[in-house]
Motif scaffolding. Structure first.
Motif, PDB file in Angstrom:
ATOM      1  N   GLU A 128       0.833  -1.210   0.000  1.00  0.00           N
ATOM      2  CA  GLU A 128       0.000   0.000   0.000  1.00  0.00           C
ATOM      3  C   GLU A 128       0.867   1.259   0.000  1.00  0.00           C
ATOM      4  OE1 GLU A 128      -3.965  -1.502   2.451  1.00  0.00           O
ATOM      5  OE2 GLU A 128      -2.170  -0.908   3.570  1.00  0.00           O
ATOM      6  N   ARG A 129       1.949   1.228   0.782  1.00  0.00           N
ATOM      7  CA  ARG A 129       2.850   2.394   0.821  1.00  0.00           C
ATOM      8  C   ARG A 129       3.516   2.603  -0.528  1.00  0.00           C
ATOM      9  NH1 ARG A 129       4.295   0.205   6.037  1.00  0.00           N
ATOM     10  NH2 ARG A 129       6.245  -0.560   5.167  1.00  0.00           N
ATOM     11  N   VAL A 135       1.096   7.043  -6.543  1.00  0.00           N
ATOM     12  CA  VAL A 135      -0.104   7.851  -6.743  1.00  0.00           C
ATOM     13  C   VAL A 135       0.118   9.283  -6.269  1.00  0.00           C
ATOM     14  CG1 VAL A 135      -2.505   8.142  -5.991  1.00  0.00           C
ATOM     15  CG2 VAL A 135      -1.687   5.897  -6.693  1.00  0.00           C
ATOM     16  N   MET A 136       0.715   9.456  -5.102  1.00  0.00           N
ATOM     17  CA  MET A 136       0.931  10.810  -4.588  1.00  0.00           C
ATOM     18  C   MET A 136       1.956  11.570  -5.428  1.00  0.00           C
ATOM     19  SD  MET A 136      -1.326  11.202  -2.338  1.00  0.00           S
ATOM     20  CE  MET A 136      -0.897  12.681  -1.452  1.00  0.00           C
ATOM     21  N   SER A 137       2.932  10.883  -5.979  1.00  0.00           N
ATOM     22  CA  SER A 137       3.883  11.536  -6.882  1.00  0.00           C
ATOM     23  C   SER A 137       3.167  12.024  -8.138  1.00  0.00           C
ATOM     24  CB  SER A 137       5.022  10.580  -7.262  1.00  0.00           C
ATOM     25  OG  SER A 137       5.819  10.313  -6.142  1.00  0.00           O
ATOM     26  N   SER A 138       2.298  11.192  -8.672  1.00  0.00           N
ATOM     27  CA  SER A 138       1.511  11.593  -9.843  1.00  0.00           C
ATOM     28  C   SER A 138       0.589  12.759  -9.511  1.00  0.00           C
ATOM     29  CB  SER A 138       0.664  10.421 -10.363  1.00  0.00           C
ATOM     30  OG  SER A 138       1.481   9.406 -10.860  1.00  0.00           O
ATOM     31  N   PHE A 139      -0.031  12.708  -8.339  1.00  0.00           N
ATOM     32  CA  PHE A 139      -0.924  13.777  -7.898  1.00  0.00           C
ATOM     33  C   PHE A 139      -0.152  15.098  -7.776  1.00  0.00           C
ATOM     34  CE2 PHE A 139      -2.891  16.246  -4.450  1.00  0.00           C
ATOM     35  CZ  PHE A 139      -4.178  16.382  -4.945  1.00  0.00           C
ATOM     36  N   ALA A 140       1.021  15.048  -7.152  1.00  0.00           N
ATOM     37  CA  ALA A 140       1.827  16.252  -6.976  1.00  0.00           C
ATOM     38  C   ALA A 140       2.261  16.821  -8.326  1.00  0.00           C
ATOM     39  CB  ALA A 140       3.038  15.957  -6.095  1.00  0.00           C
ATOM     40  N   LEU A 141       2.659  15.956  -9.237  1.00  0.00           N
ATOM     41  CA  LEU A 141       3.035  16.418 -10.581  1.00  0.00           C
ATOM     42  C   LEU A 141       1.852  17.063 -11.290  1.00  0.00           C
ATOM     43  CD1 LEU A 141       5.370  13.568 -11.886  1.00  0.00           C
ATOM     44  CD2 LEU A 141       5.982  15.961 -11.513  1.00  0.00           C
ATOM     45  N   ALA A 142       0.668  16.439 -11.183  1.00  0.00           N
ATOM     46  CA  ALA A 142      -0.533  16.981 -11.817  1.00  0.00           C
ATOM     47  C   ALA A 142      -0.884  18.357 -11.246  1.00  0.00           C
ATOM     48  CB  ALA A 142      -1.710  16.014 -11.653  1.00  0.00           C
ATOM     49  N   ALA A 143      -0.542  18.581  -9.986  1.00  0.00           N
ATOM     50  CA  ALA A 143      -0.813  19.865  -9.333  1.00  0.00           C
ATOM     51  C   ALA A 143       0.283  20.895  -9.609  1.00  0.00           C
ATOM     52  CB  ALA A 143      -0.967  19.668  -7.829  1.00  0.00           C
ATOM     53  N   GLY A 144       1.338  20.473 -10.311  1.00  0.00           N
ATOM     54  CA  GLY A 144       2.408  21.403 -10.667  1.00  0.00           C
ATOM     55  C   GLY A 144       3.588  21.424  -9.724  1.00  0.00           C
TER      56      GLY A 144
END
Length: 159
Positions: A128-129, A135-144
């Motif tokens: 899970e980690r 997922v969080m890396s992708s989320f952060a990239l999507a947010a700039g």
């Protein structure tokens, strides 16, 4: 129209996660809230992660008028958490840098924040980690978010 629309369940999951993250952030700020405001800490973290900044860059990042950024930075300079230095590339602009006290404050907050996040993550399985990291890396990239703006190892707070 998006071929794969965002679902209510996905948004709700992010809302729950954001509440947890905000709680972690609030707890990490609690011990320094008598020293700096959240906006002031944001400036200190920005300079710690990106290096020296101009007042214009600070104002743009905060989304405020330069005069508001000037007052905020004046308070940080008066508190001896930041200093203004001449910019060797362009003497018309000053560079804002953290003092040792400023670096220590950012380090203290980030160490506490990392410990609180580690405590939550430790209750998840390794798989899970690993998935969350992706997922969080992708989320952060999507947010700039720029992955190059991670906290420098010199602060003792990098992974």
């Amino acid at each position: 129209m998006d071929e794969h629309p965002v679902s209510t369940a996905q948004i709700d999951a992010m809302m729950r996660a954001s509440r947890v993250l905000l709680s972690v952030i609030a707890k990490s700020l609690a011990e320094v809230d008598n020293i700096v405001t959240p906006s002031q800490l944001r400036v200190l973290v920005m300079i710690a992660s990106r290096g020296p900044q101009t007042l214009t860059a600070v104002a743009e990042d905060l989304g405020v008028h330069p005069s508001n950024a000037t007052r905020l930075c004046d308070r940080l300079v008066a508190a001896k958490l930041m200093r203004r230095d001449n910019n060797p590339q362009d003497r018309r602009f000053l560079q804002l840098r953290l003092t040792e006290q400023g670096l220590d404050l950012v380090s203290t907050v980030m160490v506490r924040r990392r410990a609180a996040l580690a405590a939550v993550l430790s209750r998840m399985t390794p798989d899970e980690r690993h998935y969350l990291e992706q997922v969080m890396s992708s989320f952060a990239l999507a947010a700039g978010e720029d992955p190059a703006e991670a906290m420098p190892a010199a602060l003792g707070i990098a992974p």
